[in-house]
Enzyme design. Structure first.
Site, mmCIF file in Angstrom:
data_model
loop_
_atom_site.group_PDB
_atom_site.id
_atom_site.type_symbol
_atom_site.label_atom_id
_atom_site.label_comp_id
_atom_site.label_asym_id
_atom_site.label_seq_id
_atom_site.Cartn_x
_atom_site.Cartn_y
_atom_site.Cartn_z
ATOM 1 N N ASP A 8 54.187 24.345 68.272
ATOM 2 C CA ASP A 8 53.616 25.672 67.972
ATOM 3 C C ASP A 8 52.232 25.917 68.594
ATOM 4 O OD1 ASP A 8 55.405 24.593 65.880
ATOM 5 O OD2 ASP A 8 55.143 26.516 64.889
ATOM 6 N N GLU A 39 55.468 30.931 68.873
ATOM 7 C CA GLU A 39 55.555 31.953 67.819
ATOM 8 C C GLU A 39 54.229 32.242 67.124
ATOM 9 O OE1 GLU A 39 57.438 31.650 64.210
ATOM 10 O OE2 GLU A 39 56.467 29.803 63.614
ATOM 11 N N ASN A 40 53.216 31.407 67.357
ATOM 12 C CA ASN A 40 51.895 31.671 66.763
ATOM 13 C C ASN A 40 50.836 31.898 67.846
ATOM 14 O OD1 ASN A 40 52.955 29.074 64.705
ATOM 15 N ND2 ASN A 40 52.710 31.150 63.929
ATOM 16 N N HIS A 68 58.171 33.768 62.797
ATOM 17 C CA HIS A 68 57.140 34.786 63.054
ATOM 18 C C HIS A 68 57.433 35.609 64.301
ATOM 19 C CE1 HIS A 68 54.504 33.554 59.821
ATOM 20 N NE2 HIS A 68 54.676 32.290 60.182
ATOM 21 N N HIS A 151 63.401 24.827 63.542
ATOM 22 C CA HIS A 151 62.176 25.441 63.042
ATOM 23 C C HIS A 151 62.311 25.510 61.524
ATOM 24 C CE1 HIS A 151 58.527 27.650 63.977
ATOM 25 N NE2 HIS A 151 58.826 28.439 62.962
ATOM 26 N N HIS A 176 57.267 24.248 63.203
ATOM 27 C CA HIS A 176 56.984 25.148 62.077
ATOM 28 C C HIS A 176 55.921 24.620 61.126
ATOM 29 C CE1 HIS A 176 57.334 28.240 59.043
ATOM 30 N NE2 HIS A 176 57.621 27.338 58.141
HETATM 31 FE FE LIG Z 1 57.175 29.137 61.839
#
Ligand SMILES: [Fe+2]
Length: 259
Positions: A8, A39-40, A68, A151, A176
């Site tokens: 991530d 995703e972040n 996300h 995830h 995640h």
């Molecule tokens: Fe996540």
């Protein structure tokens, strides 16, 4: 052959260390494939089309996402135009975006997809086990090896999915939680496995966010802004070595600072 899977990417610090480290790592370690969970990547929540392009330009071959995925406004309209980005495969079929990617390097076709697990997760998602089975069956003959990203929160669900896919894919790697686990291993039938690769971003933090607001929230429950932190930025990744038949021969966890 080698694939690098980056955990991530959190905010600007995460994006910057990817840009600084990946080209050197790629050349120095002879890496064929670089896959990253983004995703972040946008201020700690979601991703944008422009950030996807910047990560791809930095040497990432394909970007995966998680729960996300839709946090940035408008990304649902951008994702279809991003041909090296995939959203979790077991989201409802009506969701936009690709449910898998096939990345080809040096004559090897790597199938890449992410499944969301369901224990302690809020996203609306179909069964990750059956979804993985269905994708592997649907694309049989189109790939030489596969990276399946799980995830998820629960290590039990991650381990179970690893064993479920053992011998059928090159690697099953988790994301995640943002906290790496110390279980990098080869499963019985030569699938590389790691419950969680960990976070690429500021580690002097709570899961990538500034410490004080998070501690304050635990103390009094009052709402606060959780800004992305800045201290002790590291890249966390799994480096998987595999044979031309798609079976893994080794896995190493990397936790690198910018030099
Ligand atoms: Fe996540």
């Amino acid at each position: 052959m080698k694939l690098l899977f980056i955990g991530d990417i959190v905010g600007k610090p995460g994006r910057e260390i990817v840009g600084a480290v990946v080209p050197k790592l790629r050349a120095g370690r002879g890496i064929d494939f670089v896959i990253a969970n983004g995703e972040n990547a946008a201020a700690g929540a979601g991703i944008t089309g422009a950030i996807c392009q910047s990560l791809l330009a930095a040497g990432v071959d394909a970007i995966t996402l998680g729960d996300h995925v839709w946090d940035q406004k408008g990304f649902e309209h951008e994702i279809a135009g991003l041909d090296r980005v995939c959203r979790p495969a077991n989201l409802p079929a009506a969701c936009p975006g690709r449910d898998h990617l096939i990345v080809e390097k040096n004559g090897f076709r790597l199938l890449v997809f992410t499944v969301l697990c369901r224990s302690f997760m809020g996203a609306k998602a179909d069964c990750p086990f059956l979804c993985a089975d269905a994708l592997l069956q649907k694309h049989a003959g189109e790939f030489d090896g596969a990276l399946v990203e799980i995830h998820a929160e629960a290590t039990s669900e991650k381990q179970a999915l690893g064993w479920h896919l053992d011998g059928r894919v090159t690697a099953v790697l988790g994301t995640h939680t943002h906290v790496a686990t110390a279980d990098a291993s080869l499963l019985r039938k030569q699938t590389a496995f790691l419950c969680d690769v960990g976070m690429t971003g500021p580690h002097e933090s709570v899961l990538g966010r500034e410490i004080e607001p998070v501690v304050g929230r635990f103390l009094d429950g009052m709402p606060r802004r959780f800004e992305v932190a800045t201290g002790d930025v590291r890249l966390s990744a799994a480096l998987v070595e595999f044979n031309p038949d798609g079976r893994a021969s080794g896995i190493e966890w990397l936790n690198l600072k910018q030099t």
